[in-house]
Design a protein around this motif. Structure first.
Motif, PDB file in Angstrom:
ATOM      1  N   ARG A  94       0.833  -1.210   0.000  1.00  0.00           N
ATOM      2  CA  ARG A  94       0.000   0.000   0.000  1.00  0.00           C
ATOM      3  C   ARG A  94       0.865   1.256   0.000  1.00  0.00           C
ATOM      4  NH1 ARG A  94      -3.237  -3.606   3.653  1.00  0.00           N
ATOM      5  NH2 ARG A  94      -2.571  -2.394   5.453  1.00  0.00           N
ATOM      6  N   GLU A  95       2.020   1.192   0.661  1.00  0.00           N
ATOM      7  CA  GLU A  95       2.954   2.324   0.625  1.00  0.00           C
ATOM      8  C   GLU A  95       3.520   2.517  -0.785  1.00  0.00           C
ATOM      9  OE1 GLU A  95       5.816   1.545   3.706  1.00  0.00           O
ATOM     10  OE2 GLU A  95       4.300   1.743   5.279  1.00  0.00           O
ATOM     11  N   GLN A  96       3.710   1.418  -1.496  1.00  0.00           N
ATOM     12  CA  GLN A  96       4.190   1.487  -2.883  1.00  0.00           C
ATOM     13  C   GLN A  96       3.229   2.332  -3.727  1.00  0.00           C
ATOM     14  OE1 GLN A  96       4.254  -2.415  -4.619  1.00  0.00           O
ATOM     15  NE2 GLN A  96       4.862  -1.689  -6.632  1.00  0.00           N
ATOM     16  N   TRP A  97       1.925   2.103  -3.568  1.00  0.00           N
ATOM     17  CA  TRP A  97       0.939   2.850  -4.362  1.00  0.00           C
ATOM     18  C   TRP A  97       0.868   4.302  -3.913  1.00  0.00           C
ATOM     19  CZ3 TRP A  97       1.057  -0.069  -8.122  1.00  0.00           C
ATOM     20  CH2 TRP A  97       0.964  -1.446  -8.017  1.00  0.00           C
ATOM     21  N   ARG A  98       1.001   4.540  -2.610  1.00  0.00           N
ATOM     22  CA  ARG A  98       1.004   5.912  -2.111  1.00  0.00           C
ATOM     23  C   ARG A  98       2.189   6.675  -2.712  1.00  0.00           C
ATOM     24  NH1 ARG A  98      -0.402   5.214   2.735  1.00  0.00           N
ATOM     25  NH2 ARG A  98       1.576   4.500   3.544  1.00  0.00           N
ATOM     26  N   GLY A  99       3.351   6.017  -2.763  1.00  0.00           N
ATOM     27  CA  GLY A  99       4.523   6.645  -3.363  1.00  0.00           C
ATOM     28  C   GLY A  99       4.317   6.958  -4.833  1.00  0.00           C
ATOM     29  N   LEU A 100       3.682   6.039  -5.548  1.00  0.00           N
ATOM     30  CA  LEU A 100       3.409   6.276  -6.975  1.00  0.00           C
ATOM     31  C   LEU A 100       2.466   7.469  -7.140  1.00  0.00           C
ATOM     32  CD1 LEU A 100       3.459   5.606  -9.980  1.00  0.00           C
ATOM     33  CD2 LEU A 100       1.676   3.880  -9.536  1.00  0.00           C
ATOM     34  N   ALA A 101       1.419   7.532  -6.337  1.00  0.00           N
ATOM     35  CA  ALA A 101       0.475   8.654  -6.438  1.00  0.00           C
ATOM     36  C   ALA A 101       1.184   9.981  -6.166  1.00  0.00           C
ATOM     37  CB  ALA A 101      -0.685   8.450  -5.470  1.00  0.00           C
ATOM     38  N   LEU A 102       2.078   9.992  -5.195  1.00  0.00           N
ATOM     39  CA  LEU A 102       2.828  11.215  -4.901  1.00  0.00           C
ATOM     40  C   LEU A 102       3.748  11.588  -6.052  1.00  0.00           C
ATOM     41  CD1 LEU A 102       3.718  10.638  -1.141  1.00  0.00           C
ATOM     42  CD2 LEU A 102       2.232  12.429  -2.077  1.00  0.00           C
ATOM     43  N   ARG A 103       4.454  10.597  -6.603  1.00  0.00           N
ATOM     44  CA  ARG A 103       5.370  10.876  -7.723  1.00  0.00           C
ATOM     45  C   ARG A 103       4.622  11.394  -8.946  1.00  0.00           C
ATOM     46  NH1 ARG A 103       7.286   6.067  -6.068  1.00  0.00           N
ATOM     47  NH2 ARG A 103       6.588   4.925  -7.921  1.00  0.00           N
ATOM     48  N   ARG A 104       3.433  10.873  -9.189  1.00  0.00           N
ATOM     49  CA  ARG A 104       2.646  11.267 -10.367  1.00  0.00           C
ATOM     50  C   ARG A 104       1.653  12.380 -10.070  1.00  0.00           C
ATOM     51  NH1 ARG A 104       5.304  10.635 -14.731  1.00  0.00           N
ATOM     52  NH2 ARG A 104       6.035   8.513 -15.048  1.00  0.00           N
ATOM     53  N   ASN A 105       1.635  12.825  -8.793  1.00  0.00           N
ATOM     54  CA  ASN A 105       0.764  13.922  -8.383  1.00  0.00           C
ATOM     55  C   ASN A 105      -0.698  13.657  -8.764  1.00  0.00           C
ATOM     56  OD1 ASN A 105       0.252  16.385  -7.129  1.00  0.00           O
ATOM     57  ND2 ASN A 105       0.396  17.502  -9.067  1.00  0.00           N
ATOM     58  N   VAL A 106      -1.177  12.480  -8.356  1.00  0.00           N
ATOM     59  CA  VAL A 106      -2.566  12.111  -8.617  1.00  0.00           C
ATOM     60  C   VAL A 106      -3.248  11.739  -7.300  1.00  0.00           C
ATOM     61  CG1 VAL A 106      -2.103  11.306 -10.974  1.00  0.00           C
ATOM     62  CG2 VAL A 106      -2.018   9.671  -9.067  1.00  0.00           C
ATOM     63  N   VAL A 107      -4.553  11.758  -7.327  1.00  0.00           N
ATOM     64  CA  VAL A 107      -5.340  11.371  -6.167  1.00  0.00           C
ATOM     65  C   VAL A 107      -5.331   9.847  -6.062  1.00  0.00           C
ATOM     66  CG1 VAL A 107      -7.637  11.440  -5.127  1.00  0.00           C
ATOM     67  CG2 VAL A 107      -6.790  13.407  -6.408  1.00  0.00           C
ATOM     68  N   LEU A 108      -5.146   9.362  -4.842  1.00  0.00           N
ATOM     69  CA  LEU A 108      -5.124   7.919  -4.578  1.00  0.00           C
ATOM     70  C   LEU A 108      -6.391   7.526  -3.836  1.00  0.00           C
ATOM     71  CD1 LEU A 108      -3.724   5.113  -4.245  1.00  0.00           C
ATOM     72  CD2 LEU A 108      -2.595   6.068  -2.220  1.00  0.00           C
ATOM     73  N   HIS A 109      -7.046   6.469  -4.316  1.00  0.00           N
ATOM     74  CA  HIS A 109      -8.224   5.913  -3.649  1.00  0.00           C
ATOM     75  C   HIS A 109      -7.996   4.429  -3.435  1.00  0.00           C
ATOM     76  CE1 HIS A 109     -10.717   9.456  -4.220  1.00  0.00           C
ATOM     77  NE2 HIS A 109     -10.238   9.525  -5.442  1.00  0.00           N
ATOM     78  N   TYR A 110      -8.142   3.983  -2.191  1.00  0.00           N
ATOM     79  CA  TYR A 110      -8.111   2.557  -1.892  1.00  0.00           C
ATOM     80  C   TYR A 110      -9.553   2.068  -1.784  1.00  0.00           C
ATOM     81  CZ  TYR A 110      -3.194   2.969  -0.465  1.00  0.00           C
ATOM     82  OH  TYR A 110      -1.843   3.192  -0.425  1.00  0.00           O
ATOM     83  N   ILE A 111      -9.820   0.932  -2.398  1.00  0.00           N
ATOM     84  CA  ILE A 111     -11.112   0.270  -2.257  1.00  0.00           C
ATOM     85  C   ILE A 111     -10.839  -1.155  -1.821  1.00  0.00           C
ATOM     86  CG2 ILE A 111     -13.227  -0.493  -3.388  1.00  0.00           C
ATOM     87  CD1 ILE A 111     -12.913   1.836  -5.367  1.00  0.00           C
ATOM     88  N   GLU A 112     -11.260  -1.481  -0.608  1.00  0.00           N
ATOM     89  CA  GLU A 112     -11.097  -2.832  -0.093  1.00  0.00           C
ATOM     90  C   GLU A 112     -12.415  -3.581  -0.283  1.00  0.00           C
ATOM     91  OE1 GLU A 112      -9.833  -5.320   3.916  1.00  0.00           O
ATOM     92  OE2 GLU A 112     -10.428  -3.215   4.115  1.00  0.00           O
ATOM     93  N   VAL A 113     -12.323  -4.776  -0.848  1.00  0.00           N
ATOM     94  CA  VAL A 113     -13.505  -5.611  -1.032  1.00  0.00           C
ATOM     95  C   VAL A 113     -13.396  -6.790  -0.080  1.00  0.00           C
ATOM     96  CG1 VAL A 113     -14.872  -6.976  -2.654  1.00  0.00           C
ATOM     97  CG2 VAL A 113     -13.730  -4.880  -3.439  1.00  0.00           C
ATOM     98  N   THR A 114     -14.407  -6.940   0.757  1.00  0.00           N
ATOM     99  CA  THR A 114     -14.484  -8.047   1.696  1.00  0.00           C
ATOM    100  C   THR A 114     -15.712  -8.881   1.340  1.00  0.00           C
ATOM    101  OG1 THR A 114     -15.854  -6.842   3.276  1.00  0.00           O
ATOM    102  CG2 THR A 114     -13.465  -6.627   3.527  1.00  0.00           C
ATOM    103  N   CYS A 115     -15.827 -10.020   1.959  1.00  0.00           N
ATOM    104  CA  CYS A 115     -17.045 -10.823   1.828  1.00  0.00           C
ATOM    105  C   CYS A 115     -17.412 -11.304   3.233  1.00  0.00           C
ATOM    106  CB  CYS A 115     -16.851 -12.008   0.885  1.00  0.00           C
ATOM    107  SG  CYS A 115     -18.390 -12.909   0.582  1.00  0.00           S
ATOM    108  N   SER A 116     -18.482 -10.744   3.770  1.00  0.00           N
ATOM    109  CA  SER A 116     -18.877 -11.052   5.144  1.00  0.00           C
ATOM    110  C   SER A 116     -19.432 -12.470   5.285  1.00  0.00           C
ATOM    111  CB  SER A 116     -19.921 -10.043   5.629  1.00  0.00           C
ATOM    112  OG  SER A 116     -21.081 -10.116   4.812  1.00  0.00           O
TER     113      SER A 116
END
Length: 181
Positions: A94-116
């Motif tokens: 998840r830190e890898q994606w945060r770093g990419l978003a910062l380098r590319r100056n884009v908004v980052l959205h995480y979507i977690e999918v679970t199954c209850s």
């Protein structure tokens, strides 16, 4: 979503997360179709490495994340939104994606999918056929082990329960992305 001064939507990095078989790829594909945005999935990349002769004892899972990051970076550089489809159960991923978003100056959205509903989750996992040449589907035991070792979240994220209908989850995700503007 960030908006360009002329009204067009700027690129976003949407990162899916969830256990194998939870339903994240179904959500990713439908979001990709509707936004539209390319969906980059880690599993087919890893399988391609194996087909190319990379030994399975090598850290091909990590390598697949790095390859998808490079591809996502190129897509973002062209001004397009991209969706990353991977388990993302480790903080480092998840830190890898945060770093990419910062380098590319884009908004980052995480979507977690679970199954209850664990019975439904198991049935989906054991019944799926993704046709990824060379990829061996995980077992329920391996999914349960990953569940136990899934790193806690520090990041804000949208959590969707795939026991609910896909159409409702897509509406929730699109509203979440739209409201982030």
């Amino acid at each position: 979503m960030a908006v360009h001064p002329y009204g067009s939507v700027l690129a976003m990095l949407i990162v899916m997360s969830g256990l194998p078989g939870a339903g994240k790829s179904s959500v990713a594909r439908e979001l990709g179709r509707l936004l539209p945005a390319p969906v980059l999935s880690v599993d087919p990349v890893e399988a391609a490495m194996w087909r190319a002769g990379v030994d399975r004892r090598q850290p091909t899972g990590l390598a697949a994340y790095v390859v998808v990051e490079a591809l996502a970076s190129d897509v973002l550089a062209s001004g397009q939104t991209v969706i990353v489809d991977a388990v993302n159960d480790a903080r480092a991923a998840r830190e890898q994606w945060r770093g990419l978003a910062l380098r590319r100056n884009v908004v980052l959205h995480y979507i977690e999918v679970t199954c209850s509903d664990r019975t439904l989750h198991r049935r989906r996992l054991e019944g799926r056929q993704r046709d990824i040449d060379g990829f061996v589907e995980p077992t329920w035991a391996s999914v349960e082990a990953r569940r136990t070792n899934f790193d806690a979240w520090d990041e804000d994220r949208l959590v969707l329960d795939s026991a609910a209908p896909l159409t409702g989850n897509i509406r929730i995700a699109l509203a979440h992305l739209r409201d982030a503007r």
